[in-house]
Design an enzyme around this catalytic site. Structure first.
Site, PDB file in Angstrom:
ATOM      1  N   GLY A 144      -6.942  -3.275  -0.987  1.00 19.51           N
ATOM      2  CA  GLY A 144      -5.848  -2.879  -0.087  1.00 19.51           C
ATOM      3  C   GLY A 144      -6.180  -1.582   0.626  1.00 19.51           C
ATOM      4  N   VAL A 163     -17.825  11.342   4.191  1.00 19.99           N
ATOM      5  CA  VAL A 163     -19.075  10.770   3.656  1.00 19.99           C
ATOM      6  C   VAL A 163     -20.157  10.817   4.746  1.00 19.99           C
ATOM      7  CG1 VAL A 163     -20.179   8.621   2.881  1.00 19.99           C
ATOM      8  CG2 VAL A 163     -17.968   9.300   1.920  1.00 19.99           C
ATOM      9  N   CYS A 177     -12.626  -9.630  -1.855  1.00 20.55           N
ATOM     10  CA  CYS A 177     -13.739 -10.566  -1.704  1.00 20.55           C
ATOM     11  C   CYS A 177     -13.975 -11.418  -2.954  1.00 20.55           C
ATOM     12  CB  CYS A 177     -14.997  -9.771  -1.353  1.00 20.55           C
ATOM     13  SG  CYS A 177     -16.428 -10.816  -1.084  1.00 20.55           S
ATOM     14  N   GLY A 201      -9.577   0.588  -4.891  1.00 21.82           N
ATOM     15  CA  GLY A 201      -8.805   0.651  -6.124  1.00 21.82           C
ATOM     16  C   GLY A 201      -9.569   0.106  -7.328  1.00 21.82           C
ATOM     17  N   THR A 230      -6.089   4.059  -3.157  1.00 19.74           N
ATOM     18  CA  THR A 230      -5.030   3.051  -3.342  1.00 19.74           C
ATOM     19  C   THR A 230      -3.686   3.758  -3.335  1.00 19.74           C
ATOM     20  OG1 THR A 230      -3.986   1.519  -4.913  1.00 19.74           O
ATOM     21  CG2 THR A 230      -5.405   3.187  -5.873  1.00 19.74           C
ATOM     22  N   ASP A 276      -1.263   2.824  -5.088  1.00 20.29           N
ATOM     23  CA  ASP A 276      -0.576   2.552  -6.361  1.00 20.29           C
ATOM     24  C   ASP A 276      -0.633   3.710  -7.368  1.00 20.29           C
ATOM     25  OD1 ASP A 276      -0.122   0.031  -5.301  1.00 20.29           O
ATOM     26  OD2 ASP A 276      -1.858  -0.867  -6.301  1.00 20.29           O
ATOM     27  N   GLY A 329      16.567  11.423  -5.390  1.00 18.82           N
ATOM     28  CA  GLY A 329      17.736  11.544  -6.275  1.00 18.82           C
ATOM     29  C   GLY A 329      18.392  10.192  -6.505  1.00 18.82           C
ATOM     30  N   GLU A 388      19.706   6.735  -8.259  1.00 19.45           N
ATOM     31  CA  GLU A 388      20.496   6.557  -9.485  1.00 19.45           C
ATOM     32  C   GLU A 388      19.655   5.971 -10.622  1.00 19.45           C
ATOM     33  OE1 GLU A 388      21.975   6.653  -6.470  1.00 19.45           O
ATOM     34  OE2 GLU A 388      23.077   8.355  -7.293  1.00 19.45           O
ATOM     35  N   HIS A 400       4.658  -4.020   3.268  1.00 22.31           N
ATOM     36  CA  HIS A 400       3.398  -3.404   3.673  1.00 22.31           C
ATOM     37  C   HIS A 400       3.549  -2.169   4.556  1.00 22.31           C
ATOM     38  CE1 HIS A 400       1.805  -7.097   2.011  1.00 22.31           C
ATOM     39  NE2 HIS A 400       0.651  -6.488   1.953  1.00 22.31           N
TER      40      HIS A 400
HETATM   41  O1  F6P Z   1      -2.917  -2.247  -4.300  1.00 23.49           O
HETATM   42  C1  F6P Z   1      -2.171  -1.986  -3.167  1.00 23.49           C
HETATM   43  C2  F6P Z   1      -1.114  -3.048  -2.960  1.00 23.49           C
HETATM   44  O2  F6P Z   1      -0.396  -2.690  -1.794  1.00 23.49           O
HETATM   45  C3  F6P Z   1      -0.180  -3.269  -4.127  1.00 23.49           C
HETATM   46  O3  F6P Z   1       0.796  -2.284  -4.249  1.00 23.49           O
HETATM   47  C4  F6P Z   1       0.352  -4.640  -3.813  1.00 23.49           C
HETATM   48  O4  F6P Z   1       0.766  -5.314  -4.971  1.00 23.49           O
HETATM   49  C5  F6P Z   1      -0.838  -5.329  -3.197  1.00 23.49           C
HETATM   50  O5  F6P Z   1      -1.694  -4.309  -2.740  1.00 23.49           O
HETATM   51  C6  F6P Z   1      -0.516  -6.261  -2.063  1.00 23.49           C
HETATM   52  O6  F6P Z   1      -1.702  -6.859  -1.677  1.00 23.49           O
HETATM   53  P1  F6P Z   1      -1.894  -7.711  -0.341  1.00 23.49           P
HETATM   54  O7  F6P Z   1      -1.888  -6.759   0.809  1.00 23.49           O
HETATM   55  O8  F6P Z   1      -3.220  -8.372  -0.530  1.00 23.49           O
HETATM   56  O9  F6P Z   1      -0.740  -8.666  -0.283  1.00 23.49           O
END
Ligand code: F6P
Length: 319
Positions: A11, A23, A73, A102, A126, A128, A186, A188, A250
């Site tokens: 991702g 780089v 891939c 990731g 990533t 995440d 904030g 809940e 996304h």
């Molecule tokens: O790893 C990043 C991420 O956006 C995750 O949070 C999510 O579950 C996944 O990729 C979604 O993947 P794709 O873009 O392949 O649907």
């Protein structure tokens, strides 16, 4: 070492371009030839290589996504696919590889090193923040800012209509984005895969708060915790609010990176090239206590990054 390659995989995350730029430029400044590999490991297998130099990474730092493009891939998961990739690297004279991505991408890098002795260095990229041994991954900060902005907007509507919003965020099996977004707005409640939920207790608390006069309610749920509709099923008609679901999707992965992500990506990009030049094989750049260091990829992949329980308690204590 004379020639290195760089690719982005899995991702996309905001800041990947800043890492590519670092780089390339750090490599060129150190007399290396830098080859960009398109579409992640798929492009590596196909030999989709392009020469990178100082000017062709100009103006990319502020751009979201990745100029090298990316992929998940399937072929690289096979031994044959990795053998093809190693052959492509050898025939192009690429002696070391920087992989920005990731957990899956780092696993691929580790296999390439173990099976074909290709020197690899990973950069955790990533949204995440689910990679262990680094405090932050490239893209997390931008993602959180996007999520916070979206929730803030939903809060306006929630307040105007006296509604509850159940907001689903990404994160795969990690609750990091949900927890931090809940803290920063904030909210809940944060519902995360790492911590089981007592629906009775939660709905009673939200109902009590509503009776006491609260006029909005934001519940942030991680996709890995079952998602927003699952939460809605468990809370709807029990918390005293009309309820709506919002899945951010996304939108969380795009956008111009924040200053934090640009700086982190830049530091990690330079560190990755340095690690290759110093022959530190199969390591990942990591942010630890404010310093960018390298850690063995093997150690990184051994454990799941734990959720900070103190943050979780704080988020609920202060909501
Ligand atoms: O790893 C990043 C991420 O956006 C995750 O949070 C999510 O579950 C996944 O990729 C979604 O993947 P794709 O873009 O392949 O649907």
């Amino acid at each position: 070492m004379k020639t290195i390659g760089v690719l982005t995989s899995g991702g996309d995350s905001p800041g990947m371009n800043a890492a590519i730029r670092a780089v390339v430029r750090f490599g060129v400044r150190n007399n290396l030839r830098v080859i960009g590999i398109e579409r992640g490991y798929c492009g590596l297998i196909d030999g989709a290589f392009r020469e990178m130099n100082f000017p062709n990474v100009a103006g990319i730092m502020e751009r979201g996504g990745t100029i090298l493009r990316t992929s998940r891939c399937g072929e690289f998961y096979t031994k044959e696919g990795r053998a093809k990739a190693a052959e492509q690297l050898r025939s192009a004279g690429i002696e070391g590889l920087v992989v920005i991505g990731g957990e899956g991408s780092l696993t691929g890098a580790k296999l390439l090193y173990e099976e074909h002795k290709i020197p690899v260095v990973g950069i955790p990229g990533t949204i995440d923040n689910d990679i262990s041994l680094t405090d932050m991954c490239v893209g997390v900060d931008t993602c959180l800012n996007t999520v916070v902005e979206a929730i803030q907007k939903l809060k306006d509507t929630a307040t105007s209509h006296e509604r509850a919003f159940i907001v689903e965020v990404m994160g795969r099996s990690s609750g990091y984005i949900a927890l931090c977004a809940a803290l920063a707005t904030g909210a809940e409640a944060a519902i995360v895969p790492e911590i089981p939920i007592d629906w009775e207790k939660l709905s009673a608390r939200l109902f009590e708060e509503r009776k006491r006069g609260k006029i909005n309610c934001i519940i942030v749920v991680a996709e890995g915790a079952g998602g927003a509709f699952h939460v809605a099923k468990n809370l709807e008609n029990r918390i005293g609010y009309e309820t709506r679901v919002s899945i951010l999707g996304h939108i969380q992965r795009g956008g111009s990176p924040t200053a934090f992500d640009r700086i982190l990506a830049t530091r990690m990009g330079a560190e990755a090239v340095k690690a290759l030049m110093e022959k530190k094989n199969c390591v990942m750049t990591a942010l630890q206590l404010g310093r960018v260091v390298t850690v063995p990829i093997e150690e990184v992949l051994k454990e799941k990054k734990p959720l900070d329980m103190n943050l979780y308690q704080l988020a609920h204590l202060l909501s």
